[in-house]
Each structure stands twice: as structure tokens, then as C-alpha cells.
Design a protein around this motif. Sequence first.
Motif, short mmCIF file in Angstrom:
data_model
loop_
_atom_site.label_atom_id
_atom_site.label_comp_id
_atom_site.label_asym_id
_atom_site.label_seq_id
_atom_site.Cartn_x
_atom_site.Cartn_y
_atom_site.Cartn_z
N PRO A 65 0.80 -1.23 0.00
CA PRO A 65 0.00 0.00 0.00
C PRO A 65 0.84 1.29 0.00
O PRO A 65 0.38 2.32 -0.48
CB PRO A 65 -0.82 -0.10 1.29
N TYR A 66 2.06 1.23 0.51
CA TYR A 66 2.91 2.41 0.60
C TYR A 66 3.72 2.66 -0.67
O TYR A 66 4.16 3.77 -0.91
CB TYR A 66 3.88 2.27 1.78
N ILE A 67 3.93 1.61 -1.48
CA ILE A 67 4.79 1.76 -2.65
C ILE A 67 4.09 1.40 -3.96
O ILE A 67 4.72 1.42 -5.02
CB ILE A 67 6.10 0.96 -2.51
N GLU A 68 2.80 1.13 -3.90
CA GLU A 68 2.05 0.80 -5.11
C GLU A 68 2.16 1.97 -6.11
O GLU A 68 2.00 3.12 -5.74
CB GLU A 68 0.59 0.54 -4.74
N GLY A 69 2.49 1.66 -7.34
CA GLY A 69 2.64 2.68 -8.37
C GLY A 69 4.03 3.27 -8.47
O GLY A 69 4.30 4.12 -9.32
N THR A 70 4.95 2.82 -7.63
CA THR A 70 6.32 3.35 -7.62
C THR A 70 7.11 2.85 -8.82
O THR A 70 7.01 1.69 -9.21
CB THR A 70 7.04 2.93 -6.31
N GLU A 71 7.93 3.74 -9.38
CA GLU A 71 8.91 3.34 -10.38
C GLU A 71 10.28 3.49 -9.73
O GLU A 71 10.62 4.54 -9.18
CB GLU A 71 8.87 4.23 -11.62
N LEU A 72 11.06 2.41 -9.79
CA LEU A 72 12.43 2.45 -9.28
C LEU A 72 13.34 2.84 -10.44
O LEU A 72 13.31 2.21 -11.49
CB LEU A 72 12.82 1.07 -8.73
N ASP A 73 14.12 3.89 -10.23
CA ASP A 73 15.02 4.39 -11.26
C ASP A 73 16.45 4.30 -10.72
O ASP A 73 16.66 4.14 -9.51
CB ASP A 73 14.66 5.85 -11.59
N PHE A 74 17.42 4.40 -11.60
CA PHE A 74 18.83 4.44 -11.20
C PHE A 74 19.43 5.66 -11.88
O PHE A 74 19.33 5.81 -13.10
CB PHE A 74 19.56 3.16 -11.63
N ALA A 75 20.05 6.52 -11.10
CA ALA A 75 20.55 7.78 -11.66
C ALA A 75 21.97 8.06 -11.22
O ALA A 75 22.37 7.69 -10.11
CB ALA A 75 19.66 8.94 -11.22
N ARG A 76 22.71 8.70 -12.10
CA ARG A 76 24.05 9.19 -11.79
C ARG A 76 23.99 10.71 -11.81
O ARG A 76 23.54 11.30 -12.78
CB ARG A 76 25.04 8.70 -12.84
N GLU A 77 24.43 11.30 -10.73
CA GLU A 77 24.45 12.76 -10.63
C GLU A 77 25.83 13.17 -10.14
O GLU A 77 26.13 13.02 -8.96
CB GLU A 77 23.36 13.26 -9.69
N GLY A 78 26.67 13.63 -11.04
CA GLY A 78 28.05 13.95 -10.68
C GLY A 78 28.79 12.69 -10.28
O GLY A 78 28.81 11.72 -11.03
N LEU A 79 29.37 12.70 -9.10
CA LEU A 79 30.09 11.52 -8.61
C LEU A 79 29.19 10.54 -7.88
O LEU A 79 29.62 9.45 -7.51
CB LEU A 79 31.24 11.95 -7.67
N ASN A 80 27.94 10.92 -7.65
CA ASN A 80 27.00 10.08 -6.92
C ASN A 80 26.15 9.26 -7.88
O ASN A 80 25.78 9.73 -8.95
CB ASN A 80 26.08 10.93 -6.04
N GLU A 81 25.82 8.06 -7.46
CA GLU A 81 24.89 7.24 -8.22
C GLU A 81 24.08 6.42 -7.24
O GLU A 81 24.53 6.11 -6.14
CB GLU A 81 25.61 6.33 -9.22
#
Length: 107
Positions: A70-86
Motif C-alpha cells: 500500500p505504501y509503494i504501489e505505483g512506484t517506479e524504481l530508477d537508477f541515476a548518476r548525478e556527478g560523482l554520486n549514483e
Amino acid sequence: MAVTLSEAAARHITKFLAKRGKGIGIRLGVKTTGCSGMAYKLEYADEAEAEDMVFESQGLKVIVDPKSLPYIEGTELDFAREGLNEGFKFNNPNVKNECGCGESFNI
């Protein structure tokens, strides 16, 4: 409503599962913690339990326990790189507020 993976998240998970040598996908859930009340928990999954909800996305299994759904229904999990962080990003339409550090949320 399903829990899905972006193409970038699926590529990252597939690469890690290949390096790991086993696994059917990921297990996504929530736990009570943090300054806003809930935090995501994410781990690689080798199998699903009978009560789990199993979604197929980008050729991978996304496993969610029934209490977390119920808390995460509809969630899309993405993976992102932002500068030195990912890292993984949770695009959750249910979130009303997040803490300042981005580690926890509430519905």
C-alpha cells in the motif's frame, strides 16, 4: 497498480545479478524509521515467498511483501548518476512529505 523499473534501473540490476551469479530480481519494501516515518528497503532476491506480490518489469521480477505494497504501489524504481554520486531513486506517487536528507518519507 504495479511497481516498475526504469530501463536504467533494470540495466543496473541485471549487471549486478550477473556479477553476483544468482538471483531472480529485487525485493522492495518499507520499514518504519527515519525522521519522516518510513524508509525504503531494497535487496536482491533469490526467491519469492508465497504471500509476496511479484511484478514483472523490464524482464526482471520486482517482489513486494503485502504489508509494504500500500505504501509503494505505483512506484517506479530508477537508477541515476548525478556527478560523482549514483544510486536508486524511488518515484513514488503516494509520498506526501520527505525529510530534508531524503532518507525517509510519509504517506
